[in-house]
Scaffold this active site. Structure first.
Site, PDB file in Angstrom:
ATOM      1  N   ASP A  63       0.858  -1.186   0.000  1.00 33.55           N
ATOM      2  CA  ASP A  63       0.000   0.000   0.000  1.00 33.55           C
ATOM      3  C   ASP A  63       0.895   1.237   0.000  1.00 33.55           C
ATOM      4  OD1 ASP A  63      -1.737   2.057   0.609  1.00 33.55           O
ATOM      5  OD2 ASP A  63      -2.734   0.996   2.249  1.00 33.55           O
ATOM      6  N   SER A  89      -9.029   5.604  -9.432  1.00 32.71           N
ATOM      7  CA  SER A  89      -9.087   6.318 -10.710  1.00 32.71           C
ATOM      8  C   SER A  89     -10.486   6.504 -11.308  1.00 32.71           C
ATOM      9  CB  SER A  89      -8.218   5.570 -11.733  1.00 32.71           C
ATOM     10  OG  SER A  89      -8.807   4.320 -12.055  1.00 32.71           O
ATOM     11  N   ASP A 132      -5.969  15.237 -16.963  1.00 34.84           N
ATOM     12  CA  ASP A 132      -6.462  16.540 -17.439  1.00 34.84           C
ATOM     13  C   ASP A 132      -7.661  17.022 -16.617  1.00 34.84           C
ATOM     14  OD1 ASP A 132      -8.360  14.723 -18.372  1.00 34.84           O
ATOM     15  OD2 ASP A 132      -8.296  15.388 -20.464  1.00 34.84           O
ATOM     16  N   GLU A 133      -8.266  16.106 -15.824  1.00 35.56           N
ATOM     17  CA  GLU A 133      -9.471  16.491 -15.078  1.00 35.56           C
ATOM     18  C   GLU A 133      -9.181  17.533 -13.998  1.00 35.56           C
ATOM     19  OE1 GLU A 133     -12.154  13.433 -13.928  1.00 35.56           O
ATOM     20  OE2 GLU A 133     -11.825  12.288 -15.752  1.00 35.56           O
ATOM     21  N   TYR A 156     -12.627  12.712  -7.275  1.00 33.19           N
ATOM     22  CA  TYR A 156     -11.436  12.131  -7.916  1.00 33.19           C
ATOM     23  C   TYR A 156     -10.485  13.233  -8.382  1.00 33.19           C
ATOM     24  CZ  TYR A 156      -8.586  10.461 -11.820  1.00 33.19           C
ATOM     25  OH  TYR A 156      -7.528  10.221 -12.673  1.00 33.19           O
ATOM     26  N   LYS A 160      -6.646  14.277  -7.181  1.00 34.27           N
ATOM     27  CA  LYS A 160      -5.487  14.300  -8.086  1.00 34.27           C
ATOM     28  C   LYS A 160      -4.867  15.700  -8.093  1.00 34.27           C
ATOM     29  CE  LYS A 160      -4.073  11.461 -10.434  1.00 34.27           C
ATOM     30  NZ  LYS A 160      -3.086  10.355 -10.182  1.00 34.27           N
ATOM     31  N   TYR A 213     -24.613   8.094 -20.254  1.00 30.24           N
ATOM     32  CA  TYR A 213     -25.043   9.092 -19.272  1.00 30.24           C
ATOM     33  C   TYR A 213     -25.610  10.331 -19.982  1.00 30.24           C
ATOM     34  CZ  TYR A 213     -21.948   6.645 -15.890  1.00 30.24           C
ATOM     35  OH  TYR A 213     -21.326   5.730 -15.092  1.00 30.24           O
ATOM     36  N   ARG A 220     -14.738  13.893 -24.760  1.00 32.23           N
ATOM     37  CA  ARG A 220     -13.444  13.530 -24.175  1.00 32.23           C
ATOM     38  C   ARG A 220     -12.418  13.484 -25.298  1.00 32.23           C
ATOM     39  NH1 ARG A 220     -16.067  14.775 -20.497  1.00 32.23           N
ATOM     40  NH2 ARG A 220     -16.456  13.711 -18.505  1.00 32.23           N
ATOM     41  N   PRO A 289     -23.545  12.957 -11.545  1.00 35.25           N
ATOM     42  CA  PRO A 289     -23.608  14.262 -10.864  1.00 35.25           C
ATOM     43  C   PRO A 289     -22.334  15.065 -11.150  1.00 35.25           C
ATOM     44  CG  PRO A 289     -24.071  12.458  -9.328  1.00 35.25           C
ATOM     45  CD  PRO A 289     -23.614  11.823 -10.609  1.00 35.25           C
TER      46      PRO A 289
HETATM   47  P1  NAD Z   1      -6.440   1.785 -12.450  1.00 36.35           P
HETATM   48  O1  NAD Z   1      -7.550   2.041 -11.510  1.00 36.35           O
HETATM   49  O2  NAD Z   1      -6.654   0.872 -13.610  1.00 36.35           O
HETATM   50  O3  NAD Z   1      -5.184   1.202 -11.657  1.00 36.35           O
HETATM   51  C1  NAD Z   1      -4.778   1.713 -10.420  1.00 36.35           C
HETATM   52  C2  NAD Z   1      -3.782   0.728  -9.806  1.00 36.35           C
HETATM   53  O4  NAD Z   1      -3.338   1.292  -8.553  1.00 36.35           O
HETATM   54  C3  NAD Z   1      -4.389  -0.643  -9.494  1.00 36.35           C
HETATM   55  O5  NAD Z   1      -3.493  -1.675  -9.893  1.00 36.35           O
HETATM   56  C4  NAD Z   1      -4.554  -0.630  -7.973  1.00 36.35           C
HETATM   57  O6  NAD Z   1      -4.447  -1.917  -7.387  1.00 36.35           O
HETATM   58  C5  NAD Z   1      -3.400   0.274  -7.556  1.00 36.35           C
HETATM   59  N1  NAD Z   1      -3.633   0.915  -6.257  1.00 36.35           N
HETATM   60  C6  NAD Z   1      -4.758   1.567  -5.856  1.00 36.35           C
HETATM   61  N2  NAD Z   1      -4.605   1.995  -4.583  1.00 36.35           N
HETATM   62  C7  NAD Z   1      -3.349   1.642  -4.198  1.00 36.35           C
HETATM   63  C8  NAD Z   1      -2.594   1.824  -3.008  1.00 36.35           C
HETATM   64  N3  NAD Z   1      -3.124   2.454  -1.944  1.00 36.35           N
HETATM   65  N4  NAD Z   1      -1.331   1.347  -2.968  1.00 36.35           N
HETATM   66  C9  NAD Z   1      -0.793   0.698  -4.037  1.00 36.35           C
HETATM   67  N5  NAD Z   1      -1.467   0.479  -5.186  1.00 36.35           N
HETATM   68  C10 NAD Z   1      -2.728   0.957  -5.263  1.00 36.35           C
HETATM   69  O7  NAD Z   1      -5.959   3.212 -12.946  1.00 36.35           O
HETATM   70  P2  NAD Z   1      -5.367   3.677 -14.362  1.00 36.35           P
HETATM   71  O8  NAD Z   1      -6.489   4.011 -15.255  1.00 36.35           O
HETATM   72  O9  NAD Z   1      -4.338   2.706 -14.777  1.00 36.35           O
HETATM   73  O10 NAD Z   1      -4.679   5.051 -13.930  1.00 36.35           O
HETATM   74  C11 NAD Z   1      -3.318   5.080 -13.513  1.00 36.35           C
HETATM   75  C12 NAD Z   1      -2.941   6.518 -13.213  1.00 36.35           C
HETATM   76  O11 NAD Z   1      -3.116   7.318 -14.382  1.00 36.35           O
HETATM   77  C13 NAD Z   1      -3.792   7.171 -12.130  1.00 36.35           C
HETATM   78  O12 NAD Z   1      -2.961   7.970 -11.334  1.00 36.35           O
HETATM   79  C14 NAD Z   1      -4.790   8.024 -12.899  1.00 36.35           C
HETATM   80  O13 NAD Z   1      -5.195   9.130 -12.142  1.00 36.35           O
HETATM   81  C15 NAD Z   1      -3.957   8.426 -14.091  1.00 36.35           C
HETATM   82  N6  NAD Z   1      -4.683   8.730 -15.334  1.00 36.35           N
HETATM   83  C16 NAD Z   1      -5.580   7.828 -15.846  1.00 36.35           C
HETATM   84  C17 NAD Z   1      -6.204   8.093 -17.069  1.00 36.35           C
HETATM   85  C18 NAD Z   1      -7.182   7.125 -17.690  1.00 36.35           C
HETATM   86  O14 NAD Z   1      -7.812   7.449 -18.690  1.00 36.35           O
HETATM   87  N7  NAD Z   1      -7.344   5.912 -17.164  1.00 36.35           N
HETATM   88  C19 NAD Z   1      -5.914   9.286 -17.744  1.00 36.35           C
HETATM   89  C20 NAD Z   1      -5.013  10.192 -17.172  1.00 36.35           C
HETATM   90  C21 NAD Z   1      -4.394   9.891 -15.978  1.00 36.35           C
HETATM   91  O1  DAU Z   2      -9.572  12.511 -18.557  1.00 34.86           O
HETATM   92  C1  DAU Z   2      -8.778  11.570 -17.896  1.00 34.86           C
HETATM   93  C2  DAU Z   2      -9.636  10.712 -17.009  1.00 34.86           C
HETATM   94  O2  DAU Z   2     -10.378   9.854 -17.874  1.00 34.86           O
HETATM   95  C3  DAU Z   2      -8.850   9.888 -15.996  1.00 34.86           C
HETATM   96  O3  DAU Z   2      -8.195  10.759 -15.109  1.00 34.86           O
HETATM   97  C4  DAU Z   2      -9.769   8.946 -15.223  1.00 34.86           C
HETATM   98  O4  DAU Z   2      -8.994   8.111 -14.365  1.00 34.86           O
HETATM   99  C5  DAU Z   2     -10.510   8.081 -16.223  1.00 34.86           C
HETATM  100  O5  DAU Z   2     -11.426   7.244 -15.550  1.00 34.86           O
HETATM  101  C6  DAU Z   2     -11.245   8.952 -17.239  1.00 34.86           C
HETATM  102  O6  DAU Z   2     -12.342   9.676 -16.610  1.00 34.86           O
HETATM  103  P1  DAU Z   2     -13.777   9.816 -17.311  1.00 34.86           P
HETATM  104  O7  DAU Z   2     -14.784  10.063 -16.261  1.00 34.86           O
HETATM  105  O8  DAU Z   2     -13.721  10.749 -18.461  1.00 34.86           O
HETATM  106  O9  DAU Z   2     -13.900   8.306 -17.919  1.00 34.86           O
HETATM  107  P2  DAU Z   2     -15.116   7.271 -17.966  1.00 34.86           P
HETATM  108  O10 DAU Z   2     -14.639   6.125 -18.810  1.00 34.86           O
HETATM  109  O11 DAU Z   2     -15.649   6.943 -16.613  1.00 34.86           O
HETATM  110  O12 DAU Z   2     -16.224   8.075 -18.759  1.00 34.86           O
HETATM  111  C7  DAU Z   2     -15.986   8.615 -20.042  1.00 34.86           C
HETATM  112  C8  DAU Z   2     -17.227   9.375 -20.481  1.00 34.86           C
HETATM  113  O13 DAU Z   2     -18.281   8.435 -20.679  1.00 34.86           O
HETATM  114  C9  DAU Z   2     -17.737  10.341 -19.421  1.00 34.86           C
HETATM  115  O14 DAU Z   2     -18.273  11.486 -20.069  1.00 34.86           O
HETATM  116  C10 DAU Z   2     -18.848   9.573 -18.715  1.00 34.86           C
HETATM  117  C11 DAU Z   2     -19.398   8.682 -19.811  1.00 34.86           C
HETATM  118  N1  DAU Z   2     -19.919   7.367 -19.375  1.00 34.86           N
HETATM  119  C12 DAU Z   2     -19.129   6.586 -18.577  1.00 34.86           C
HETATM  120  C13 DAU Z   2     -19.579   5.348 -18.160  1.00 34.86           C
HETATM  121  C14 DAU Z   2     -18.724   4.483 -17.242  1.00 34.86           C
HETATM  122  C15 DAU Z   2     -21.150   6.929 -19.844  1.00 34.86           C
HETATM  123  O15 DAU Z   2     -21.844   7.604 -20.595  1.00 34.86           O
HETATM  124  N2  DAU Z   2     -21.584   5.696 -19.424  1.00 34.86           N
HETATM  125  C16 DAU Z   2     -20.868   4.889 -18.594  1.00 34.86           C
HETATM  126  O16 DAU Z   2     -21.340   3.772 -18.239  1.00 34.86           O
END
Ligand code: NAD
Ligand code: DAU
Length: 352
Positions: A63, A89, A132-133, A156, A160, A213, A220, A289
């Site tokens: 952790d 995330s 970017d959020e 979230y 970040k 939604y 995006r 929301p």
């Molecule tokens: P993810 O949720 O798929 O993976 C997160 C990982 O972190 C998991 O393996 C989980 O087990 C681990 N983790 C969570 N809490 C922990 C803790 N307390 N200690 C150790 N490990 C822990 O996330 P992701 O989509 O791979 O995102 C990775 C990073 O990139 C995040 O920091 C996220 O904010 C950032 N990011 C994600 C996106 C996206 O689109 N997914 C875009 C931009 C930035």
């Molecule tokens: O912009 C970077 C971010 O992108 C990361 O920092 C986050 O970790 C990652 O989860 C992602 O966030 P979003 O909220 O944009 O991603 P998500 O896939 O949850 O949703 C993408 C878009 O789709 C958003 O406008 C919400 C919508 N959505 C999502 C889900 C899960 C739907 O319409 N239906 C759904 O069931």
């Protein structure tokens, strides 16, 4: 860099990054992956890498908030660089339970920063992977620049944003050699099917409802995860310390366009459904929301300073991703644990 700590390496982007280090980057050092294995972490994503590289790949379940555990890892392996991916995330989960997000994303990051500051003599870089959020939402016009003021709108993104500020503060106050990347929406292999793209791919394959939604017009900026990994590596190895780099695909799409493209690909690659065309599966559900309207990244700084540009287009990347989910049903089943089923039932059950 000889001993690189990757946090969250069993998650979506972290696992792709570890694969990139071994398969593309030519990194010759040791990779230590520290991951708590929450619902989002899956060691199966790296099982082949672990088997093929017993000397150079190490996994520790830990952790990032556990200072003693992380300290042991940093010293046992003489860590000299950190790529920090570990986080909670998913925006929807942060709306239900913000406390976990503050704990991991804020306190976890601060714990790592503090351990690194006490080992500054050997630390080359602490790279913080952010989003970017943190910049909040855009209207129909404009782009996020590195200088855009922070205005996070979900628990979230607020967590970040707080972690980004701490990373900057550790650079400014203690001279810690940090870099930060703020990236747009990733998609690609190994993404947990709570996020839009894998959820829609799997539901379309299986003939389940496709929950959109609101009116589905939110925008995006989509980037294939492999291009994000290349950007992180370029920034870690060649980026200026103390700097932030925005990463994006210049690939804006409304959610309905993303879902439409996925449906077309699944219709091409899978047998037709007896119930009718997959477009009929689109179901508009209650909006998130505080749903941010539009994200769009200006990544000129990364392109001009470090020569990075995305290799995948939205169409090529999305086809690669749909094909990957079709070919990796074992991985999909391995993440569909009881926890996953509970989330889907609790989250979508009350939205319909
Ligand atoms: P993810 O949720 O798929 O993976 C997160 C990982 O972190 C998991 O393996 C989980 O087990 C681990 N983790 C969570 N809490 C922990 C803790 N307390 N200690 C150790 N490990 C822990 O996330 P992701 O989509 O791979 O995102 C990775 C990073 O990139 C995040 O920091 C996220 O904010 C950032 N990011 C994600 C996106 C996206 O689109 N997914 C875009 C931009 C930035
Ligand atoms: O912009 C970077 C971010 O992108 C990361 O920092 C986050 O970790 C990652 O989860 C992602 O966030 P979003 O909220 O944009 O991603 P998500 O896939 O949850 O949703 C993408 C878009 O789709 C958003 O406008 C919400 C919508 N959505 C999502 C889900 C899960 C739907 O319409 N239906 C759904 O069931």
């Amino acid at each position: 860099m000889n001993n690189l700590l990757v946090t969250g390496g069993c998650g979506f982007i972290g696992a792709n990054f570890v694969r990139f280090l071994f398969e593309e980057a030519g990194f010759q050092g040791r990779v230590v992956n520290a991951d708590l294995l929450t619902y989002a972490g899956n060691p199966l994503s790296l099982a082949d890498i672990e088997a093929a590289n017993p000397e150079r790949y190490v996994f520790r379940r830990a952790d990032i908030c556990d200072r003693a555990a992380m300290e042991r890892i940093m010293d046992e392996f003489q860590i000299d660089a950190v790529a920090h991916f570990a986080a909670e995330s998913h925006v929807d989960r942060s709306i239900v339970a913000p406390d976990t997000f503050v704990r991991t994303n804020v306190l976890g990051t601060q714990t790592l920063l503090d351990l690194c500051r006490r080992r500054m003599d050997r630390l080359e870089v602490f790279h913080h992977v952010s989003t970017d959020e943190v910049y909040g939402t855009l209207g129909e016009e404009g782009y996020f620049l590195e200088t855009t003021p922070y205005a996070p709108s979900s628990p979230y993104s607020a967590s970040k944003a707080a972690s980004d500020h701490l990373v900057r503060a550790y650079h400014h106050t203690y001279g810690l050699p940090v870099t930060i990347s703020n990236c747009s929406n990733n998609y690609g292999p190994y993404q947990f099917p709570e996020k839009l793209v894998p959820l829609m791919i799997l539901n379309a394959i299986e003939g389940k409802p496709l929950p959109v939604y609101g009116d589905g017009r939110n925008v995006r900026d989509w980037l294939h995860v492999a291009d994000h990994c290349r950007a992180v590596w370029a920034i870690m190895t060649r980026g200026r310390r103390g700097e932030t780099y925005n990463v994006g695909g210049r690939s804006e799409r409304r959610n309905l366009e993303v879902v439409g493209r996925i449906i077309d690909l699944v219709e091409q690659l899978c047998p037709a459904l007896p119930s009718g065309p997959r477009r009929d599966l689109i179901t508009f559900v209650k909006d998130r929301p505080g749903h941010d309207w539009r994200y769009a990244i200006d990544c000129t700084k990364l392109e001009s300073e470090l020569g990075w540009s995305p290799r995948e287009t939205f169409d090529s990347g999305m086809e690669d991703t749909v094909r990957w989910y079709l070919a990796h049903r074992d991985w999909v089943e391995s993440v569909r644990t009881g926890e996953y089923t509970r989330w889907i039932e609790a989250h979508y059950g009350k939205r319909a």
